[in-house]
Each structure stands twice: as C-alpha cells, then as structure tokens.
Motif scaffolding. Structure first.
Motif, short mmCIF file in Angstrom:
data_model
loop_
_atom_site.label_atom_id
_atom_site.label_comp_id
_atom_site.label_asym_id
_atom_site.label_seq_id
_atom_site.Cartn_x
_atom_site.Cartn_y
_atom_site.Cartn_z
N GLU A 134 32.97 65.67 57.00
CA GLU A 134 32.68 67.04 56.53
C GLU A 134 33.08 67.22 55.07
O GLU A 134 32.33 67.83 54.28
N LEU A 135 34.25 66.70 54.69
CA LEU A 135 34.69 66.83 53.30
C LEU A 135 33.87 65.94 52.37
O LEU A 135 33.63 66.30 51.21
N ARG A 136 33.43 64.79 52.85
CA ARG A 136 32.56 63.93 52.03
C ARG A 136 31.24 64.63 51.75
O ARG A 136 30.71 64.58 50.63
N ILE A 137 30.70 65.30 52.77
CA ILE A 137 29.47 66.07 52.58
C ILE A 137 29.70 67.19 51.58
O ILE A 137 28.86 67.46 50.71
N LYS A 138 30.84 67.85 51.68
CA LYS A 138 31.18 68.92 50.74
C LYS A 138 31.17 68.40 49.31
O LYS A 138 30.68 69.07 48.39
N GLN B 147 22.36 60.98 62.10
CA GLN B 147 22.97 62.29 62.21
C GLN B 147 23.37 62.78 60.83
O GLN B 147 23.48 61.98 59.89
N TYR B 148 23.58 64.08 60.73
CA TYR B 148 24.00 64.66 59.46
C TYR B 148 25.49 64.41 59.30
O TYR B 148 26.34 65.21 59.70
N ALA B 149 25.82 63.24 58.75
CA ALA B 149 27.22 62.83 58.66
C ALA B 149 27.35 61.74 57.61
O ALA B 149 26.41 60.98 57.34
N LEU B 150 28.53 61.68 57.00
CA LEU B 150 28.87 60.61 56.05
C LEU B 150 30.12 59.91 56.57
O LEU B 150 31.23 60.13 56.09
N HIS B 151 29.92 59.09 57.58
CA HIS B 151 31.04 58.35 58.15
C HIS B 151 31.25 57.04 57.39
O HIS B 151 30.34 56.52 56.74
N ILE B 152 32.46 56.54 57.47
CA ILE B 152 32.77 55.19 57.00
C ILE B 152 33.26 54.41 58.22
O ILE B 152 33.69 54.99 59.22
N PRO B 153 33.18 53.07 58.18
CA PRO B 153 33.59 52.29 59.36
C PRO B 153 35.00 52.60 59.83
O PRO B 153 35.28 52.60 61.04
N GLN B 154 35.90 52.91 58.90
CA GLN B 154 37.29 53.16 59.26
C GLN B 154 37.45 54.42 60.11
O GLN B 154 38.46 54.58 60.80
N ASP B 155 36.48 55.34 60.07
CA ASP B 155 36.56 56.53 60.91
C ASP B 155 36.64 56.17 62.39
O ASP B 155 37.20 56.93 63.19
N PHE B 156 36.08 55.01 62.74
CA PHE B 156 36.01 54.62 64.14
C PHE B 156 37.04 53.55 64.50
O PHE B 156 37.11 53.11 65.64
N ASN B 157 37.86 53.14 63.52
CA ASN B 157 38.77 52.02 63.74
C ASN B 157 40.24 52.38 63.59
O ASN B 157 41.09 51.49 63.56
N ASP B 158 40.56 53.65 63.48
CA ASP B 158 41.95 54.06 63.23
C ASP B 158 42.73 54.18 64.54
O ASP B 158 43.14 55.26 64.95
N ASN B 159 42.94 53.05 65.18
CA ASN B 159 43.65 53.05 66.45
C ASN B 159 45.04 52.43 66.35
O ASN B 159 45.73 52.27 67.35
N THR B 160 45.45 52.08 65.14
CA THR B 160 46.75 51.47 64.95
C THR B 160 47.80 52.54 64.71
O THR B 160 47.49 53.68 64.38
N GLU B 161 49.05 52.18 64.83
CA GLU B 161 50.14 53.12 64.62
C GLU B 161 50.21 53.55 63.16
O GLU B 161 50.04 52.74 62.25
N GLU B 162 50.46 54.82 62.92
CA GLU B 162 50.53 55.35 61.56
C GLU B 162 51.67 54.69 60.79
O GLU B 162 52.75 54.46 61.31
#
Length: 316
Positions: free
Chosen positions: A194-198, A280-295
């Motif tokens: 959403e912010l990338r689209i903005k 879809q109306y979206a600007l995703h990057i691959p990392q959007d779907f891969n953030d499953n590791t501990e912060e």
C-alpha cells in the motif's frame, strides 16, 4: 567475492527492511513508518552503510563484463539520455496518439521536456546522478548522506503548485514539474504494498506527461522466478497511469522505465487488455511472503549466510 565488510553492510540494510515489514504487520504501516522516521540513529547508520556500499564495494566490484551491480545508475542515465536527448520519446508519444484515436479520446497534452533534464532522485542517499551534466538533479532522502541531498519523507511530503524548501528540508514538491522520477532501490525499503503504491501515485503527480518513472529493484534470482510479481507491478502502474516502455533483468536486479501516458486511459487500457487471473493491484516484493524468521532488530551478532543478501546485490 564479497568482503566481510561488504556482507556486514548489506546485512544491516537488509535487516532494516525486514524489521520495518515486521513492525508494519504488528503496528500498522503508517505507525511503523512514523517510528522508523524518528529513529535518527538507524537512519544515519543506514545512510552511511548505503553510501559505503555504493561508492566503495559496488564500484570496486564492477567490470565491463560484469556490471550489473552499479549499473542501476548508469542504466537510468543512459535510458534518460536516449529518451530525452536523442528524442526517443517522440515514437512513444505517437503511439499514445494512435491508441487515443482507437479508443476515441482526446490526447492533446503538451509534452514539453526540459534541458537539462529535471530529475528528482527519491531515496538518493549521496546524490549519484550529480555527475551527469544533462541532469538538473533534485536529490532527496530521509537522512541525506551529504549536503547535496535534501531531507524529505517522500511518503508524507505535500505536492502543490510549487516546491517549498526550508533549511535543507523539502516541505512541498511541485506537481507536473519533473521530467524524471527515480526509485533506485527504494520500493523494497518501503514496508508494504500500500505504501509503495502511495509512492508511485505521488511520482505520477509530480512528473510531467510523457515523463519517466525509473524503478530499479534488487533480485538475485533468475528472470522467471518473480516474473508474476513484476507483471503485477506493470499492471498496477498501468492503472496509476504509467506505461512500461523498457524492462531488463540483470543478475542482481530488475530495471524498468515507465512513461506517464499522455492520458491515463491509455495506460489503463493496457491493464484491461492484458490482465491475467493472478494479477492484482499490488506492489509486492518476494520478501513480503518470506518473513517467517525471528525478528532481529538490527542485531550485529547474527551469523551471515548467503540468503541474507537476496535483497541487495553483491558479487559471489
């Protein structure tokens, strides 16, 4: 072969991106971005790391045969030169006119480009485009690395009838003023679609008709691995009003040039004709779907693996 310093610098930048995305999930993108922009220590260190990477490690790694690392700047500059100085825009404008006639709309906007070319480099860091004499550069960044760059939060800055600058800070950007807007390794920094689209919508507002939005985004995988994501980018930007006129995939990045169509309907026509079920109306990057590791919260004690550098290019 990347040096240890090179890896550490890239790792810090990647970690900033990761933590921003995770904070956005927990607290909401707007709040996460606000907190990030207030963290001056992280912003300062990020700027230092990016400048060091770009001016020392990426430049040193570049050769004539293997130039995909630093060519994000040269690629953009060379394309702009061909488009504006060599008048490549004429054929694209003619194509817009032909399409407008097909869909029975009036396309009579004035495509008047400046010389030198007025370029705004968003997320500039250290102003790499200043070495080109055919550009009149406005360089902006959250935390400038030197005095040739103005401080500006592009997501929050106002747009209007003129540009307002005070104390090296941009308070407002003039609409339909720039010939080129560059996002060189910017959109993967921004934590949500959403912010990338903005950001892209704001770029649309400040660039002239017939002007360019140049986007470089890192990706070390083969050209087909994230092709659907890139097609969604093309679809989304077309709905905003941009027509993609150049695309190249290098070993470590995608390079794209989008033209602000003479009329938004022209770009949106492409989106309508070429939409696939997955788009879809979206600007995703691959990392959007891969953030499953501990912060990791910018920890300097994390073991560095090759996978840590998928977000920023480096030579193996």
């Amino acid at each position: 072969m990347a040096s240890e310093e090179h890896k550490q610098l890239a790792h810090f930048l990647k970690n900033v991106h990761l933590c921003l995305r995770k904070a956005s999930t927990k607290e909401g993108a707007e709040e996460a971005w606000r907190q990030h922009c207030e963290n001056k220590d992280v912003l300062k260190h990020y700027a230092q790391c990016m400048e060091k990477l770009a001016t020392t490690h990426w430049t040193a790694s570049t050769t004539r045969e293997h130039s995909s690392v630093t060519s994000r700047i040269t690629w953009a500059a060379e394309f702009c030169y061909d488009y504006f100085i060599n008048k490549g825009y004429i054929s694209h404008r003619q194509k817009d006119i032909e399409i407008s006639e097909k869909i029975n709309i009036t396309c009579d906007v004035d495509e008047c480009h400046s010389q030198p070319i007025k370029l705004i480099d968003v997320g500039s860091c250290y102003n790499p485009f200043q070495c080109y004499d055919f550009f009149d550069v406005t360089a902006i960044d959250l935390y400038p690395a030197n005095n040739s760059v103005l401080q500006c939060d592009f997501l929050k800055v106002l747009t209007g009838h003129n540009t307002k600058i005070s104390d090296m800070k941009v308070d407002q950007i003039q609409e339909k003023y720039f010939d080129v807007v560059t996002f060189c390794f910017l959109l993967e920094y921004i934590p949500t679609s959403e912010l990338r689209i903005k950001a892209c919508e704001k770029a649309y507002n400040i660039v002239k008709y017939g002007g360019l939005l140049i986007i470089n985004t890192p990706d070390s995988k083969h050209v087909g691995a994230n092709s659907k994501i890139m097609k969604c980018w093309q679809y989304t930007l077309a709905n905003i009003g941009f027509t993609r006129i150049k695309y190249e995939k290098f070993k470590h990045m995608h390079c794209m040039a989008f033209r602000k169509a003479s009329c938004k309907d022209i770009a949106q026509r492409w989106a309508s004709l070429h939409r696939k079920p997955y788009m879809q109306y979206a600007l995703h990057i691959p990392q959007d779907f891969n953030d499953n590791t501990e912060e990791t919260i910018y920890s300097q004690e994390i073991k560095i693996e090759v996978e840590d550098f998928m977000e920023l290019p480096f030579h193996e």
